[in-house]
Design an enzyme around this catalytic site. Sequence first.
Site, PDB file in Angstrom:
ATOM      1  N   LYS A  14       0.841  -1.202   0.000  1.00 11.07           N
ATOM      2  CA  LYS A  14       0.000   0.000   0.000  1.00 11.07           C
ATOM      3  C   LYS A  14       0.877   1.254   0.000  1.00 11.07           C
ATOM      4  CE  LYS A  14      -0.479  -0.255   5.032  1.00 11.07           C
ATOM      5  NZ  LYS A  14      -1.406  -0.278   6.169  1.00 11.07           N
TER       6      LYS A  14
ATOM      7  N   ARG B 228      -9.548   0.435  15.453  1.00  6.43           N
ATOM      8  CA  ARG B 228      -9.838   0.946  14.110  1.00  6.43           C
ATOM      9  C   ARG B 228     -10.852   0.009  13.455  1.00  6.43           C
ATOM     10  NH1 ARG B 228      -4.138   2.093  11.221  1.00  6.43           N
ATOM     11  NH2 ARG B 228      -4.267  -0.170  11.167  1.00  6.43           N
TER      12      ARG B 228
ATOM     13  N   MET C 212      11.999  24.608   2.239  1.00  2.58           N
ATOM     14  CA  MET C 212      11.265  23.852   1.224  1.00  2.58           C
ATOM     15  C   MET C 212      12.183  23.215   0.185  1.00  2.58           C
ATOM     16  SD  MET C 212       8.216  25.095  -1.345  1.00  2.58           S
ATOM     17  CE  MET C 212       7.088  25.481  -0.007  1.00  2.58           C
TER      18      MET C 212
ATOM     19  N   TYR D 273      16.067  30.623   8.371  1.00  3.44           N
ATOM     20  CA  TYR D 273      14.831  31.298   8.778  1.00  3.44           C
ATOM     21  C   TYR D 273      14.762  31.387  10.292  1.00  3.44           C
ATOM     22  CZ  TYR D 273      12.672  31.116   4.126  1.00  3.44           C
ATOM     23  OH  TYR D 273      12.379  31.305   2.803  1.00  3.44           O
TER      24      TYR D 273
END
Length: 385
Positions: free
Chosen positions: A42, A141, A319, A271
């Site tokens: 998956k 679940r 990024m 940053y």
Amino acid sequence: MNGLDQFPRRCWAEIDLAALERNLSAIKKALPPHVRYIAVVKADAYGHGMHQTVARLMQAGIEMYGVANVAEAATIREIGGTGWSILILGATLKEEAQFLFEYDLIPTLSSVEEVEFLDTLAAERNTVLKVHLKIDTGMGRLGIWHEYAHTLFDSVKEAKNLQLDGIYTHFSHAETDVEFTERQRRRFMTAISAVSWIKPEDLLIHADNSAGLTSFTPGSTYNAVRIGLLQFGITPYAQSLFARVPTTPIFSFKTRISIVKDLPAGTEISYGRTCRLKRHSKVAILCAGYGDGIPRSLSNKGFALIKGQRCPYLGRVTMDQTIIDVTDLDPTPLAGEEVCLIGAQKGGEIKVEQFARWAGTISWEILCSITKRVPRIYKTSIATG
């Protein structure tokens, strides 16, 4: 060929399919002969690439696959056509149910309502649909709660157009909590043994995934295992029964240096000025950031490999670019030089398990988070050994 293939690679992943096949062989040798191997592929085969991975697994003799939904299952049918069993590990939405019949898929059922709905659809098509029932033994679940499992068993027995093919559960803490996992095992087997008409020897009974193999007992009632991460050479659980199986990581994550520069001591970089240099430093700017799959949580921690040596991350992962400290490298690396983020390089190695720990997450998330911007390069040499 993709139109982007003409451009030099700034960041890429390498997947060794021959190593995948060798891993598969090692795992199968460690399993009892009667235990069926369900290859879980998956989420694009955990980021390794569904088409290439499944094609190699088929070539290696794997006959059953586990996926999250019917769309993933349809992809496998396109790769290999019929002849392979495909188990849908997630719940099937009503709008998706028609594809169970179209692609000959095995759904997971957790409720009486699902049984009745699919039995009606199968009757309308004058066919019989194989199903697996899931028992919730503590995950919370999918699956019917184990104390009520008899109602699900009774409903599938009454269904005229459903064929019970398997029963399974999922462990919530198999990697570290052996006691609770054993409690889940007891709940699972108690739910099955309480129903006289069920013959486990005629069904696939499975509970163990790569983590559950920690306490897997050969010769037990279980006759199938669901293997995902382990087949890719990742063993995050040192105490696992299968940690000693000689598997090899098949995934490497690489990038290049764009520039190298000198910065004086005391400079605040990145940053938010989140890193203050304690010495005169040489820094390398990498052509990769969180837009490629380097987690932002690796800001100011973790390492990358250059010439096989570990170089620390400096400041925030951004990024498209990441800063690393190359002050201690001799000779100083050059622009364009290869950097290994995950994998082995000249005697050094950063395993995905370690990369994940630095990032405060798990190997599964790291692999699934490496983005489509990162091309996958496949090594397809013949597996030996």
